[in-house]
Every structure is written in structure tokens, then in C-alpha cells.
Design an enzyme around this catalytic site. Structure first.
Site, PDB file in Angstrom:
ATOM      1  N   ARG A  80       1.947 -46.846 -24.959  1.00  0.00           N
ATOM      2  CA  ARG A  80       1.490 -45.857 -25.989  1.00  0.00           C
ATOM      3  C   ARG A  80       1.634 -44.561 -25.429  1.00  0.00           C
ATOM      4  NH1 ARG A  80      -4.088 -47.640 -27.171  1.00  0.00           N
ATOM      5  NH2 ARG A  80      -4.313 -45.772 -28.570  1.00  0.00           N
ATOM      6  N   ARG A 118      -9.835 -53.043 -28.584  1.00  0.00           N
ATOM      7  CA  ARG A 118      -8.442 -52.894 -29.565  1.00  0.00           C
ATOM      8  C   ARG A 118      -7.388 -53.440 -28.506  1.00  0.00           C
ATOM      9  NH1 ARG A 118      -7.837 -46.688 -31.490  1.00  0.00           N
ATOM     10  NH2 ARG A 118      -5.723 -47.057 -31.069  1.00  0.00           N
ATOM     11  N   ARG A 178       3.775 -37.660 -35.529  1.00  0.00           N
ATOM     12  CA  ARG A 178       4.296 -38.095 -34.166  1.00  0.00           C
ATOM     13  C   ARG A 178       5.699 -38.160 -33.947  1.00  0.00           C
ATOM     14  NH1 ARG A 178      -0.707 -41.894 -33.662  1.00  0.00           N
ATOM     15  NH2 ARG A 178      -0.823 -42.649 -31.561  1.00  0.00           N
ATOM     16  N   ARG A 199     -13.278 -47.037 -23.331  1.00  0.00           N
ATOM     17  CA  ARG A 199     -13.103 -47.372 -24.901  1.00  0.00           C
ATOM     18  C   ARG A 199     -12.816 -48.955 -24.964  1.00  0.00           C
ATOM     19  NH1 ARG A 199      -9.156 -43.933 -28.609  1.00  0.00           N
ATOM     20  NH2 ARG A 199      -7.716 -45.417 -28.171  1.00  0.00           N
ATOM     21  N   LYS A 210      -9.168 -37.084 -30.063  1.00  0.00           N
ATOM     22  CA  LYS A 210      -8.631 -36.533 -31.553  1.00  0.00           C
ATOM     23  C   LYS A 210      -9.940 -37.407 -32.542  1.00  0.00           C
ATOM     24  CE  LYS A 210      -4.446 -38.373 -31.517  1.00  0.00           C
ATOM     25  NZ  LYS A 210      -4.361 -39.076 -30.286  1.00  0.00           N
TER      26      LYS A 210
END
Ligand code: AMP
Length: 190
Positions: free
Chosen positions: A145, A134, A89, A128, A14
């Protein structure tokens, strides 16, 4: 106004595709995840309230998220449209967004759903994590998640399907090819 929702699980692409879309269509990009991370970095009151939730990969309560989103839209009165990335969401967020846009005589134009299977999501996020650092990209948080996505967020799809606004795009493959498919989805009337 052209208001696009870029929809998909964490790691679907995204953020990458949003960056390309804002350039092509001159839209304002609103990523609620980025906004929360900015609040956390700047240690605002909001940032302090949501930090643990983000660290654990749990969704922030709707009221907090909706208020922040509406504030961000209101800050951009000259925008020719928005890309909503990571919002809505939940169905409650989708309903609130519809109401809010209607109050501005606007609406959602298209919902582009990026389709990526769970194994590929895990592979991408592991990649990532090496650069993002993160906390919520770590394997155990990522599972939470993805779980939040498949229990709460996925219900947003039928909500917009009822409005005949959803376009499914295969999110696996060459980035530019996927971008072309997204543009096609955005520009086709039906
Ligand atoms: P993202 O960068 O979109 O993956 O979002 C990172 C985290 O921010 C999520 O795991 C949630 O904790 C929070 N978050 C972002 N967008 C929303 C939203 N629309 N509703 C609730 N929580 C959100």
C-alpha cells in the site's frame, strides 16, 4: 460549497482528522476505502469484484472507483460540501473529480496533504492492526500500500499544486494541534 481533499499515505491520520472536520464544518465524509469495505461486508457484486485487491493492498481500477464516488456524491444533494478521504489516488481520478464537480458548478476548495514519514506510518499501522484486524494492515500488505502511494498516488500532488490548492500539514504530533493546523489551512484564502 466547501470541498476538501484530505490527502496522505495510509496511516497519515486521514480518518481521524476527517471525523473532526465533518463535525466542525458540517461536511459529508466520503472515504472510498470505507465504501469498498462496506461493499465487501455486504457481499455486493462490487464487493466481490474488489475484495482481492483490497486484501492485497492494490488500487481498485479507476473506472470502478470513480463510478462509486460519483454515486455517493449524487446521493447527497443537500450537502454543503464534502471531505474526500482516500480519493483521488491517481491523476485520472483527480481529473474525473474536477470534471464531475464542474458539471455541478462546484470545485475543490483545498487539498490538505498530511506529511508523515514512512517509519511512523509503519508504527501507526502496526498499532491499528491490533484493533482493526484489517488484512491489509498486516506488514507485507502495508508495504504494497505504501508502494502504491509513492508510485501512483503521489502524482496527484503536482496536479493540484498547479491549481495552487495544496497545503502541507505536518501529520506528526498531537491530534488536536494537527486539527488546528488543518483548519487554518482550510480557512486561509491563499
Ligand atoms: P484506505 O482505507 O483508504 O486505505 O483504502 C483501502 C483500500 O481500498 C486501498 O488499499 C485500495 O485497495 C482501495 N481504495 C480506496 N480508495 C481507493 C481509490 N481512490 N482508488 C483505488 N483504490 C482505492
Amino acid at each position: 460549497m466547501r470541498n476538501i481533499i484530505l490527502f496522505g499515505p495510509p496511516g497519515a491520520g486521514k480518518g481521524t482528522q476527517s471525523a473532526k472536520l465533518i463535525e466542525k464544518y458540517n461536511l459529508v465524509h466520503i472515504s472510498t476505502g470505507d465504501l469498498f469495505r462496506m461493499h465487501i461486508k455486504e457481499q455486493t457484486e462490487l464487493g466481490k469484484r474488489v475484495k482481492n485487491l483490497l486484501d492485497e493492498g492494490i488500487l481498485v481500477p479507476d473506472s470502478i472507483t470513480i463510478d462509486m464516488l460519483e454515486e455517493e456524491v449524487t446521493k447527497n444533494p443537500q450537502a454543503s460540501g464534502f471531505i474526500f478521504d482516500g480519493f483521488p489516488r491517481t491523476v485520472a481520478q483527480a481529473e474525473a473529480l474536477d470534471k464531475f464537480l464542474a458539471s455541478k458548478s462546484s470545485t475543490i476548495s483545498k487539498v490538505v496533504q498530511l506529511d508523515v514519514n514512512e517509519n511512523e506510518l509503519k508504527r501507526r499501522i502496526a498499532e491499528r492492526q491490533k484493533v482493526s484486524g484489517r488484512a491489509d494492515d498486516e506488514a507485507d500488505k502495508l508495504i504494497k500500500r505504501i508502494d502504491e502511494y509513492f508510485t501512483k498516488t503521489i502524482h496527484v500532488v503536482p496536479y493540484y499544486e498547479q491549481q495552487k490548492k495544496v497545503k502541507l500539514v505536518d501529520g506528526i504530533g498531537d491530534i488536536d494541534f494537527i486539527f488546528g493546523e488543518i483548519c487554518h489551512a482550510i480557512e486561509t484564502v491563499k
